[in-house]
Design a protein around this motif. Structure first.
Motif, PDB file in Angstrom:
ATOM      1  N   VAL A 153       0.866  -1.176   0.000  1.00 58.88           N
ATOM      2  CA  VAL A 153       0.000   0.000   0.000  1.00 58.88           C
ATOM      3  C   VAL A 153       0.907   1.233   0.000  1.00 58.88           C
ATOM      4  CG1 VAL A 153      -1.859   1.233   1.144  1.00 58.88           C
ATOM      5  CG2 VAL A 153      -1.778  -1.276   1.252  1.00 58.88           C
ATOM      6  N   ASP A 154       0.678   2.133  -0.959  1.00 57.19           N
ATOM      7  CA  ASP A 154       1.491   3.342  -1.117  1.00 57.19           C
ATOM      8  C   ASP A 154       0.615   4.567  -0.904  1.00 57.19           C
ATOM      9  OD1 ASP A 154       3.666   1.705  -1.831  1.00 57.19           O
ATOM     10  OD2 ASP A 154       3.029   1.707  -3.928  1.00 57.19           O
ATOM     11  N   LEU A 155       1.200   5.571  -0.238  1.00 57.32           N
ATOM     12  CA  LEU A 155       0.519   6.839   0.014  1.00 57.32           C
ATOM     13  C   LEU A 155       1.125   7.907  -0.881  1.00 57.32           C
ATOM     14  CD1 LEU A 155      -1.545   8.406   1.772  1.00 57.32           C
ATOM     15  CD2 LEU A 155       0.338   8.861   3.371  1.00 57.32           C
ATOM     16  N   PHE A 156       0.273   8.631  -1.616  1.00 61.62           N
ATOM     17  CA  PHE A 156       0.713   9.649  -2.570  1.00 61.62           C
ATOM     18  C   PHE A 156       0.087  10.988  -2.221  1.00 61.62           C
ATOM     19  CE2 PHE A 156       1.455   5.775  -4.852  1.00 61.62           C
ATOM     20  CZ  PHE A 156       2.472   6.024  -5.755  1.00 61.62           C
ATOM     21  N   PHE A 157       0.860  12.032  -2.447  1.00 62.46           N
ATOM     22  CA  PHE A 157       0.290  13.370  -2.526  1.00 62.46           C
ATOM     23  C   PHE A 157       0.424  13.827  -3.975  1.00 62.46           C
ATOM     24  CE2 PHE A 157       0.654  18.012  -2.487  1.00 62.46           C
ATOM     25  CZ  PHE A 157      -0.573  18.329  -1.942  1.00 62.46           C
ATOM     26  N   SER A 158      -0.675  14.092  -4.614  1.00 61.31           N
ATOM     27  CA  SER A 158      -0.705  14.295  -6.063  1.00 61.31           C
ATOM     28  C   SER A 158      -0.165  12.999  -6.703  1.00 61.31           C
ATOM     29  CB  SER A 158       0.090  15.544  -6.444  1.00 61.31           C
ATOM     30  OG  SER A 158      -0.047  15.782  -7.823  1.00 61.31           O
ATOM     31  N   ASP A 159       0.869  13.070  -7.500  1.00 57.43           N
ATOM     32  CA  ASP A 159       1.478  11.871  -8.083  1.00 57.43           C
ATOM     33  C   ASP A 159       2.838  11.566  -7.482  1.00 57.43           C
ATOM     34  OD1 ASP A 159      -0.639  11.314  -9.768  1.00 57.43           O
ATOM     35  OD2 ASP A 159       0.116  12.613 -11.367  1.00 57.43           O
ATOM     36  N   ARG A 160       3.116  12.092  -6.295  1.00 63.15           N
ATOM     37  CA  ARG A 160       4.405  11.921  -5.633  1.00 63.15           C
ATOM     38  C   ARG A 160       4.245  10.987  -4.434  1.00 63.15           C
ATOM     39  NH1 ARG A 160       9.367  13.960  -7.666  1.00 63.15           N
ATOM     40  NH2 ARG A 160      10.889  13.856  -5.960  1.00 63.15           N
ATOM     41  N   ILE A 161       4.980   9.867  -4.429  1.00 59.57           N
ATOM     42  CA  ILE A 161       4.882   8.942  -3.316  1.00 59.57           C
ATOM     43  C   ILE A 161       5.574   9.532  -2.094  1.00 59.57           C
ATOM     44  CG2 ILE A 161       6.954   7.692  -4.089  1.00 59.57           C
ATOM     45  CD1 ILE A 161       5.629   5.140  -2.970  1.00 59.57           C
ATOM     46  N   ILE A 162       4.902   9.442  -0.918  1.00 57.47           N
ATOM     47  CA  ILE A 162       5.462  10.017   0.305  1.00 57.47           C
ATOM     48  C   ILE A 162       5.660   8.965   1.395  1.00 57.47           C
ATOM     49  CG2 ILE A 162       4.573  12.324  -0.148  1.00 57.47           C
ATOM     50  CD1 ILE A 162       2.236  11.732   1.678  1.00 57.47           C
ATOM     51  N   SER A 163       5.042   7.766   1.244  1.00 60.88           N
ATOM     52  CA  SER A 163       5.245   6.715   2.223  1.00 60.88           C
ATOM     53  C   SER A 163       4.678   5.406   1.675  1.00 60.88           C
ATOM     54  CB  SER A 163       4.571   7.058   3.559  1.00 60.88           C
ATOM     55  OG  SER A 163       4.910   6.089   4.541  1.00 60.88           O
ATOM     56  N   THR A 164       5.140   4.280   2.239  1.00 59.60           N
ATOM     57  CA  THR A 164       4.665   2.970   1.785  1.00 59.60           C
ATOM     58  C   THR A 164       4.655   2.005   2.961  1.00 59.60           C
ATOM     59  OG1 THR A 164       5.047   1.171   0.206  1.00 59.60           O
ATOM     60  CG2 THR A 164       6.987   2.240   1.125  1.00 59.60           C
ATOM     61  N   GLN A 165       3.736   1.034   2.893  1.00 58.22           N
ATOM     62  CA  GLN A 165       3.598   0.005   3.916  1.00 58.22           C
ATOM     63  C   GLN A 165       3.240  -1.323   3.247  1.00 58.22           C
ATOM     64  OE1 GLN A 165       4.080  -0.148   7.234  1.00 58.22           O
ATOM     65  NE2 GLN A 165       4.804   1.980   7.321  1.00 58.22           N
ATOM     66  N   SER A 166       3.542  -2.418   3.941  1.00 61.37           N
ATOM     67  CA  SER A 166       3.226  -3.759   3.441  1.00 61.37           C
ATOM     68  C   SER A 166       2.393  -4.504   4.476  1.00 61.37           C
ATOM     69  CB  SER A 166       4.505  -4.554   3.146  1.00 61.37           C
ATOM     70  OG  SER A 166       5.246  -3.934   2.123  1.00 61.37           O
ATOM     71  N   ILE A 167       1.595  -5.456   3.991  1.00 59.27           N
ATOM     72  CA  ILE A 167       0.749  -6.297   4.839  1.00 59.27           C
ATOM     73  C   ILE A 167       1.216  -7.736   4.679  1.00 59.27           C
ATOM     74  CG2 ILE A 167      -1.612  -7.028   5.336  1.00 59.27           C
ATOM     75  CD1 ILE A 167      -2.605  -4.455   4.104  1.00 59.27           C
ATOM     76  N   GLN A 168       1.260  -8.457   5.764  1.00 62.59           N
ATOM     77  CA  GLN A 168       1.669  -9.849   5.721  1.00 62.59           C
ATOM     78  C   GLN A 168       0.639 -10.685   4.958  1.00 62.59           C
ATOM     79  OE1 GLN A 168       4.556 -11.138   6.780  1.00 62.59           O
ATOM     80  NE2 GLN A 168       5.224  -9.090   7.401  1.00 62.59           N
ATOM     81  N   PRO A 169       1.096 -11.708   4.233  1.00 68.04           N
ATOM     82  CA  PRO A 169       0.152 -12.560   3.483  1.00 68.04           C
ATOM     83  C   PRO A 169      -0.845 -13.242   4.423  1.00 68.04           C
ATOM     84  CG  PRO A 169       2.410 -12.927   2.734  1.00 68.04           C
ATOM     85  CD  PRO A 169       2.504 -12.082   3.967  1.00 68.04           C
ATOM     86  N   PHE A 170      -2.049 -13.444   3.912  1.00 68.18           N
ATOM     87  CA  PHE A 170      -3.096 -14.102   4.697  1.00 68.18           C
ATOM     88  C   PHE A 170      -4.121 -14.721   3.738  1.00 68.18           C
ATOM     89  CE2 PHE A 170      -4.453  -9.783   3.995  1.00 68.18           C
ATOM     90  CZ  PHE A 170      -5.794  -9.895   3.654  1.00 68.18           C
ATOM     91  N   THR A 171      -4.959 -15.563   4.291  1.00 65.25           N
ATOM     92  CA  THR A 171      -6.014 -16.248   3.532  1.00 65.25           C
ATOM     93  C   THR A 171      -7.367 -15.796   4.055  1.00 65.25           C
ATOM     94  OG1 THR A 171      -4.600 -18.172   3.175  1.00 65.25           O
ATOM     95  CG2 THR A 171      -6.958 -18.492   2.857  1.00 65.25           C
ATOM     96  N   GLN A 172      -8.274 -15.568   3.138  1.00 65.23           N
ATOM     97  CA  GLN A 172      -9.621 -15.151   3.491  1.00 65.23           C
ATOM     98  C   GLN A 172     -10.622 -16.227   3.112  1.00 65.23           C
ATOM     99  OE1 GLN A 172     -10.495 -11.249   1.824  1.00 65.23           O
ATOM    100  NE2 GLN A 172     -10.617 -10.403   3.877  1.00 65.23           N
ATOM    101  N   ARG A 173     -11.520 -16.518   4.042  1.00 64.42           N
ATOM    102  CA  ARG A 173     -12.590 -17.461   3.762  1.00 64.42           C
ATOM    103  C   ARG A 173     -13.700 -16.774   2.985  1.00 64.42           C
ATOM    104  NH1 ARG A 173     -10.066 -22.166   4.298  1.00 64.42           N
ATOM    105  NH2 ARG A 173      -8.908 -22.269   6.256  1.00 64.42           N
TER     106      ARG A 173
END
Length: 258
Positions: free
Chosen positions: A155-175
């Motif tokens: 998941v990336d956070l942008f202001f306009s078209d400029r990236i300002i921060s990023t985060q990742s989520i651990q893999p998981f399974t959904q029922r």
């Protein structure tokens, strides 16, 4: 007076040589040569014409030779059988996958942002700023007949078209019909912004309306019986916040597609 002796007898005639005889036989008149050779040519032409016709009609036609019979190499037969079996397996799995796909009708998971907080935002210089942003995301599996697995989530956070921060989520399974909430904390430290974007961000903070763009990239894997399918999903969200330090979510618009 004395009488004269009688004259001597004439010498006997000698036989002519063979060459002279042959020459004498060949010395004939031109008329006789023409008369003797002309009927011979006519007879030869009459005799040769029938022979030519008969030989031309009797000549046999050439026969086509059949190629000798050759046995196919067993290795070639083995390769052909393997190709046939492989093709049949592919056709079977393709038809089975299509039938299962039409029966289940899989749907893409949804990505939504029900809540967000803008805790802080300030500039150290005209072109570098710091920010503290908290995002709550909701990921839902809308399918009723199959599970999904998220193998990669960014998941990336942008202001306009400029990236300002990023985060990742651990893999998981959904029922099936399951939802999952994930809290993401974005911290921007001395992030460079061009001068025009920095001026625009300051104006939005002063106007109590700050706009951000959130982009999510997910690698999905769905399971349909014995079949597995992997593909990528892309989510785009436009969110509007109030100014920090108590910035809250005002509006959002999220779209998820392949």
């Amino acid at each position: 007076m004395l009488a004269l002796p009688p004259p001597p007898p004439p010498p006997p005639s000698l036989p002519s040589p063979p060459s002279l005889a042959i020459r004498q036989t060949k010395q004939v008149s031109p008329g006789q040569i023409v008369k003797s050779k002309q009927p011979i040519r006519q007879n030869s032409q009459e005799l040769e014409a029938p022979n030519y016709a008969t030989t031309k009609s009797i000549r046999p036609l050439p026969r086509l030779r059949q190629p000798p019979f050759q046995r196919t190499n067993p290795i070639i037969w083995f390769g052909a059988v393997l190709c046939l079996i492989f093709s049949l397996v592919l056709i079977f799995f393709g038809v089975a996958t299509l039938i299962i796909f039409l029966a289940i009708k899989p749907r893409n998971p949804t990505f939504d942002i029900p809540n967000a907080n803008l805790n802080g935002l300030y500039f150290d210089s005209p072109e570098y700023f710091n920010g503290d942003f908290t995002l709550l995301v909701n990921i839902t599996n809308p399918n009723r007949k199959m599970d999904v697995r998220f193998e990669s989530l960014d998941v990336d956070l942008f202001f306009s078209d400029r990236i300002i921060s990023t985060q990742s989520i651990q893999p998981f399974t959904q029922r099936r019909k399951e939802s999952r909430l994930e809290s993401l904390h974005f911290i921007s430290s001395l992030v460079f912004l061009p001068e025009d974007l920095g001026v625009n961000l300051k104006k939005q903070v002063q106007g109590n309306r700050v706009n951000y763009n959130v982009r999510g990239t997910f690698k999905m894997r769905i399971t349909m019986g014995f079949f597995h399918l992997s593909y990528w999903l892309h989510s785009r969200c436009q969110i509007e916040m109030t100014s920090p330090p108590t910035g809250v979510l005002i509006a959002r618009n999220c779209i998820t597609k392949r």
